[in-house]
Design a protein around this motif. Structure first.
Motif, mmCIF file in Angstrom:
data_model
loop_
_atom_site.group_PDB
_atom_site.id
_atom_site.type_symbol
_atom_site.label_atom_id
_atom_site.label_comp_id
_atom_site.label_asym_id
_atom_site.label_seq_id
_atom_site.Cartn_x
_atom_site.Cartn_y
_atom_site.Cartn_z
ATOM 1 N N ALA A 178 1.832 -17.679 -30.535
ATOM 2 C CA ALA A 178 2.566 -18.831 -31.051
ATOM 3 C C ALA A 178 1.624 -19.681 -31.890
ATOM 4 O O ALA A 178 0.411 -19.708 -31.652
ATOM 5 N N TYR A 179 2.204 -20.378 -32.864
ATOM 6 C CA TYR A 179 1.422 -21.179 -33.807
ATOM 7 C C TYR A 179 1.910 -22.622 -33.810
ATOM 8 O O TYR A 179 3.100 -22.874 -33.914
ATOM 9 N N CYS A 180 0.973 -23.546 -33.705
ATOM 10 C CA CYS A 180 1.265 -24.973 -33.703
ATOM 11 C C CYS A 180 0.885 -25.536 -35.073
ATOM 12 O O CYS A 180 -0.269 -25.522 -35.465
ATOM 13 N N ASP A 181 1.896 -26.002 -35.807
ATOM 14 C CA ASP A 181 1.689 -26.535 -37.151
ATOM 15 C C ASP A 181 2.337 -27.915 -37.208
ATOM 16 O O ASP A 181 3.508 -28.071 -36.850
ATOM 17 N N SER A 182 1.619 -28.907 -37.656
ATOM 18 C CA SER A 182 2.130 -30.282 -37.680
ATOM 19 C C SER A 182 3.328 -30.461 -38.619
ATOM 20 O O SER A 182 4.056 -31.437 -38.504
ATOM 21 N N SER A 183 3.566 -29.525 -39.522
ATOM 22 C CA SER A 183 4.704 -29.653 -40.436
ATOM 23 C C SER A 183 6.025 -29.206 -39.792
ATOM 24 O O SER A 183 7.077 -29.403 -40.366
ATOM 25 N N HIS A 184 5.963 -28.593 -38.598
ATOM 26 C CA HIS A 184 7.159 -28.172 -37.876
ATOM 27 C C HIS A 184 7.357 -29.065 -36.659
ATOM 28 O O HIS A 184 6.406 -29.563 -36.076
ATOM 29 N N GLN A 185 8.615 -29.227 -36.247
ATOM 30 C CA GLN A 185 8.929 -30.014 -35.056
ATOM 31 C C GLN A 185 8.527 -29.298 -33.778
ATOM 32 O O GLN A 185 8.302 -29.933 -32.763
#
Length: 82
Positions: A26-33
Motif C-alpha cells: 500500500a502507498y500513502c500519498d498526501s494528494s489522496h484522502q
C-alpha cells in the motif's frame, strides 16, 4: 489507531465490517484522502489491484479489522483498526 484505505470497485465485494484484512502493499500519498492498496488478503482470498502509478511512501505490511466501509462509483474506501 484507525487508517482509511482505498481499493478499486472490483475488490469491494470481498470487504465486510468485522473482517480481518492483511495489507501486503500500500502507498500513502498526501494528494489522496486514503492509502492506495495494491495487494491485500481478506480471509483466505488474496486480492491484487491494478492501480495507477503508485506514488508516495510504501507502507510496511500490516493487518487489522475493518470498522467502516464507504462505497462509491469506481472505488471503495474502508477503515481498519490497527
Amino acid at each position: 489507531m484507525e487508517r482509511k484505505y482505498e481499493v478499486p470497485e472490483e475488490g469491494a465485494k470481498e470487504l465486510r465490517v468485522g473482517h480481518w484484512v492483511e495489507i501486503f502493499e500500500a502507498y500513502c500519498d498526501s494528494s489522496h484522502q486514503a492509502v492506495q492498496v495494491k495487494a491485500m488478503r481478506v480471509g483466505s482470498k488474496r486480492l491484487d489491484f491494478m492501480i495507477g502509478r503508485p506514488g508516495g511512501k510504501l507502507l510496511r505490511p500490516h493487518e487489522g479489522k475493518i470498522t467502516q466501509i464507504f462505497r462509491s462509483s469506481g472505488k471503495t474506501q474502508f477503515n481498519i483498526h490497527l
